[in-house]
Design an enzyme around this catalytic site. Structure first.
Site, mmCIF file in Angstrom:
data_model
loop_
_atom_site.group_PDB
_atom_site.id
_atom_site.type_symbol
_atom_site.label_atom_id
_atom_site.label_comp_id
_atom_site.label_asym_id
_atom_site.label_seq_id
_atom_site.Cartn_x
_atom_site.Cartn_y
_atom_site.Cartn_z
ATOM 1 N N ASP A 91 -10.395 2.567 -3.102
ATOM 2 C CA ASP A 91 -10.936 1.260 -2.705
ATOM 3 C C ASP A 91 -12.363 1.047 -3.216
ATOM 4 O O ASP A 91 -13.192 1.952 -3.165
ATOM 5 C CB ASP A 91 -10.974 1.145 -1.176
ATOM 6 C CG ASP A 91 -9.589 0.951 -0.586
ATOM 7 O OD1 ASP A 91 -8.608 0.934 -1.345
ATOM 8 O OD2 ASP A 91 -9.515 0.824 0.653
ATOM 9 N N ASP A 123 0.838 -1.198 0.000
ATOM 10 C CA ASP A 123 0.000 0.000 0.000
ATOM 11 C C ASP A 123 0.876 1.251 0.000
ATOM 12 O O ASP A 123 2.104 1.155 0.102
ATOM 13 C CB ASP A 123 -0.934 -0.046 1.219
ATOM 14 C CG ASP A 123 -2.275 0.608 0.940
ATOM 15 O OD1 ASP A 123 -2.336 1.517 0.087
ATOM 16 O OD2 ASP A 123 -3.272 0.213 1.580
#
Ligand SMILES: *[C@@H]1O[C@H](CO)[C@@H](O)[C@H](O)[C@H]1NC(C)=O
Ligand SMILES: *[C@@H]1O[C@H](CO)[C@@H](O)[C@H](O)[C@H]1NC(C)=O
Length: 408
Positions: A221, A160
């Site tokens: 997301d 990430d």
């Protein structure tokens, strides 16, 4: 078919498959598996929520399901941990350690369990100082963390980009981790989020991203909603000239998890996500509860005809060719001159609407030049038979639904 010929055909969408992809020999077709994030988030309270908290129990349960319920046979092989597996601190030697209460056996033991079932294990870290949920990040420890993952026998790393510092640090961190993974000698799929954190700030160099990563997220997301699935389609098609050319064996754009089998999508919307993720050559990472999933969602996710569109060895990413009157048509070139085509009805009111698909609309008019065989894969399997270039195919498509075809 040669790649050069194909890029001529595609015209504005020039496709040069994985020309300089990360040379680790992995992810030659889009990775398939399960990832905990969308469904299980960062639940760390195992007393209150023992069945759904992020713990070795959750992953062992999913591993068992993946094997006994046909998921592994269908191709879903990577069982992936997302954020919130870590302890709050590194150990006295600066090594990462799993939360000792929720992962009492540690990650190595979990990897052994997962491997014993014939599956592969994915793990999560972050390029920055802390993960998105505030656990220790990898910045400053790229080599040590890569070695740790290799020693634990991890097979995929989702990396990430939260808390990255400067853009130079972000880019440098992704490069360094890619090199560090390579140095371990272990084959570890590298799943990046580098473009997501640069989008809108600077022009993304996708050639370089593909040199260091096996897949990469471009947008935020996904959530368990039709609005979110639609947004991914809209964002992806808006920049398809940028995304499509760089996809190919070893390098994939990642539109994020499949949320099929959860709460937010109707049946037609689940069909749309499955069809479009196949067309987009997306990594097929489900985030759902395999212990509790409907027979319909399971059959859709395990549909071997649809999966074979996604896993086609040519590795071309599909793109939108037509948008009008609340319809969208997407196509994906397949090996041996075949083609996958989806037609989605975005008119979210009323009854099924009719769309006349002109075969000459597709693939710069090269498809079905003499005659080709048309099969409908979704929403249900049906053989239409041979059609030629002058044919019009009459399709009835439900609101927010999709028809997926293949043409051979
Ligand atoms: C490391 O990179 C080299 C050169 O690109 C490649 O040949 C090798 O397979 C890679 N090794 C691993 C473990 O990824
Ligand atoms: C993008 O990256 C490639 C490969 O690292 C490099 O050769 C090229 O010069 C870069 N392009 C730009 C515009 O920086």
């Amino acid at each position: 078919m040669t790649f050069a010929w194909l890029s001529v055909l595609l015209g504005s969408v020039v496709w040069l498959p994985g020309a300089r992809s990360l040379q680790n020999g992995l992810a030659l077709t889009p990775p398939m598996g399960w990832l905990h994030w969308e469904r299980f988030l960062c639940e760390t309270n195992c007393e209150r929520n023992p069945k759904n908290c992020i713990s070795e129990r959750l992953f062992m349960d999913m591993a068992d399901q993946m094997v006994s319920e046909g998921w592994l046979d269908a191709g879903y092989r990577y069982l992936c941990i997302d954020d919130c597996w870590l302890d709050r601190e590194r150990d006295e030697n600066n090594r990462l350690q799993a939360d000792p209460v929720r992962f009492p056996g540690g990650i190595k033991k979990l990897a052994d369990y997962v491997h014993s079932r014939g599956l592969l294990l994915g793990i999560y870290q972050d390029v920055g100082t802390k993960t998105c949920e505030g656990f220790p990040g990898s910045q400053g420890y790229y080599d040590l963390d890569a070695q740790t993952f290799a020693e634990w026998e991890v097979d995929l790393l989702k990396f990430d980009g939260c808390n990255y510092g400067t853009l130079d640090q972000l880019e440098d961190g992704y490069r360094q981790m890619s090199v560090a993974l390579n140095r371990t000698g272990r084959k570890i799929v590298f799943s990046c989020e580098w473009p997501l954190y640069e989008r809108g700030i600077k022009k993304i160099n996708y050639t370089e991203v593909a040199e260091y990563c096996n897949s990469w997220r471009n947008f935020g997301d996904i959530s368990d909603s039709w609005g979110s699935v639609k947004a991914v389609m809209t964002l992806s098609s808006a920049v398809q000239e940028e995304l499509v050319p760089v996809a190919g064996p070893g390098s994939w754009n990642d539109p994020d998890m499949l949320v099929i089998g959860n709460f937010g999508l109707s049946w037609n919307q689940q069909v749309t996500q499955m069809a479009l993720w196949a067309i987009m050559a997306a990594p097929l990472m489900m985030s759902n509860d395999l212990r509790d999933i409907s027979a319909e969602s399971k059959a859709l996710l395990q549909d071997k005809h649809v999966i074979s569109i996604n896993q086609d060895p040519l590795g071309a990413q599909g793109y939108r060719v037509f948008k009008a009157d609340n319809f969208e048509v997407w196509e994906k070139p397949l090996i041996k001159g075949s083609l996958a085509v989806s037609v989605t009805n975005f008119y979210e009111i009323g009854s099924p609407r009719n769309f006349l698909l002109s075969l000459s609309l597709l693939w710069k008019k090269r498809v079905c030049r003499n005659s080709c065989f048309i099969t409908r894969l979704l929403p249900s399997y049906h053989k239409y038979g041979h059609l030629n270039d002058n044919s019009l195919l009459s399709l009835w498509i439900n609101p927010s639904g999709t028809i997926l075809l293949r043409m051979d």
